[in-house]
Design an enzyme around this catalytic site. Sequence first.
Site, PDB file in Angstrom:
ATOM      1  N   LYS A  84       0.843  -1.205   0.000  1.00 18.07           N
ATOM      2  CA  LYS A  84       0.000   0.000   0.000  1.00 18.07           C
ATOM      3  C   LYS A  84       0.872   1.247   0.000  1.00 18.07           C
ATOM      4  CE  LYS A  84      -3.889   1.945   2.670  1.00 18.07           C
ATOM      5  NZ  LYS A  84      -4.801   1.680   3.816  1.00 18.07           N
ATOM      6  N   SER A 158      -9.513   1.608   3.051  1.00 15.78           N
ATOM      7  CA  SER A 158      -8.705   2.459   2.190  1.00 15.78           C
ATOM      8  C   SER A 158      -7.703   1.651   1.356  1.00 15.78           C
ATOM      9  CB  SER A 158      -7.943   3.489   3.041  1.00 15.78           C
ATOM     10  OG  SER A 158      -7.071   2.864   3.969  1.00 15.78           O
ATOM     11  N   SER A 182      -9.762  -0.738   7.288  1.00 12.56           N
ATOM     12  CA  SER A 182      -9.214  -0.737   5.935  1.00 12.56           C
ATOM     13  C   SER A 182      -8.529  -2.029   5.533  1.00 12.56           C
ATOM     14  CB  SER A 182      -8.223   0.421   5.781  1.00 12.56           C
ATOM     15  OG  SER A 182      -8.883   1.660   5.942  1.00 12.56           O
TER      16      SER A 182
END
Length: 609
Positions: A84, A158, A182
């Site tokens: 990420k 997210s 997330s």
Amino acid sequence: MASDASRSRDEAKHVTETVAAIVAAHRAGTMTPAQTVARSYQRIREHNDPAIFISLRDEKDALAEAERLADPTLPLYGVPVAVKDNIDVAGLPTTAACPAFSYLPEQDSTVVAKLRAAGAVIIGKTNLDQFATGLVGVRSPYGIPRNPVRGDLVPGGSSSGSAVAVSAGLVPLSLGTDTAGSGRVPAMLNNIVGLKPSLGLISTTGVVPACRTLDCVSIFSLTADDALAALAVMSGPDQSDPYSRDRALAPLASFPAKLKLGIPQTGQLKFFGDREAEEAYGEACKRWQALGANLVEFDLAPFYETARLLYEGPWVAERYLVIRDLLASSPEAVHPVTREITVGGSRPTAADTFSALYRLEALRRVAERSLAQLDAIVLPTAPTVYSTADVLANPIELNSRLGTYTNFVNLLDMCGLALPAAMRPDGAPFGITLLARAGRDAELAGIGRVFHADTGLTLGANSLPQPPLTAAPTQAGSDDITIAVVGAHLSGMALNHELTTLDARLLEEAVTAPDYRLYALDTTPPKPGMLRIEAGAGAAIKLELWAMSPAAFGTFVAAIPPPLSIGTIRLADGRQAKGFIVEPAAIQGAKDISAYGGWRAFMAERAKA
């Protein structure tokens, strides 16, 4: 002649692409790490969704790194991993999905460094809801990743790009972050596993904060076993992270005979009118009962109240702290929805903060009483699903609904495991999450892996069948002490009788973390000395784990002559065990035999001489 990339694509049709299967194929020589990495790049090109990755490593660099891997005992030997883009990878920009915020880190985050030391190859940086603020995956200037399971649905956030990359089969393992859900909501929406570890179990050094006191790095994979294997590699204390905790990760446990799972009291669950999700949760509960679980009702109301504190309380100020300078200088650089949420963090006062902390501490005590009599609780991962069009039309309310069962978890210091549970009649995935008190990560994996296997669901979006569920490793008895032996006490070696005469039992063969050097000592009979050095700077050494009663352990340790002693050995899978170490002074002039990977190999070579 076919290229490595084309050969790997052909062979991929015959491989169940879990982390475990990839590592096994590399060790067996049926695939090479370079072929697997090349396959990932080819699939990224063929999948053709530019919104999944914000940046990719140069393919030649990644292939060269894969080709340099020389130790097949590494736990993630040649496994491609996506990260990420709020987690630092040296040489790739960290953007947090905000170009104006972007910087180029000179070194890896702690967690990425650990992955590399374990043999993983980083492929690239994935898209996210900007500054990790959101559960929908649509708040990014880099586009919206397509949900590969059902294209009209949001990918979840997210950690949107990381979840999609695993579900679509681009990589078998990826990193997200999880502050409010997330690492769990995207797992459900992409039909994959999402592991949210106990706070502090994985270092957050080199991670852009969302709420620094609540953040954790999360793991996406196709199976619970793969997620736990990655957690074992990444866990451990880090002196550079003030929120790191020295929590030893327990070994994978078998499914308990008398499992007690908490479910909310009648009428407390919220599905916002989604009957298919409600029915799917009911079916999941029936599945747990068929597996032997005893379902016990508990009061969910205090957990709901805790969840409201996350965005209605002063914790939004932590998000504001991260980007307040950017908001002041270039507010237009921040996504409008992210800006609207984050600006609210400038308003709480110190008095508001302390008031919320007092209330949170009271709620923690209530939650602890609820959890004390349970092995875990089981909730829907999210109460419903939403289309991208719906979320863009109503971004804040629908996002909030997706966090119904996730927002309270880190505030209450719990660990979680999101699991696929069903494919609904409308083609949307449904998932459940197991939650427990901090430190029970491995227990959740031991429970969850059995549930996931029992569903018979395929993996991710590509209809891959689940691999056969392997038995959990043999465990020592509840009172036994596990001891790691590396030399003359190995089975069949000169001093093994010192274990067997004390009724010690061989549990398994294992490998240390790559933190050690092995030396041949000048002793009779011949013995090695294993010295711990800097993490990741040594070799992985083969050993055996034996179980002994406390009394036998005391007798055994009392007879150990210098320069050997008993210390704590860190294994490649993150577990720890008591075992033989050597005093540093004793290795002066001793032969370094680390390259043999273990005492047996050295002794076998010596016998040939």
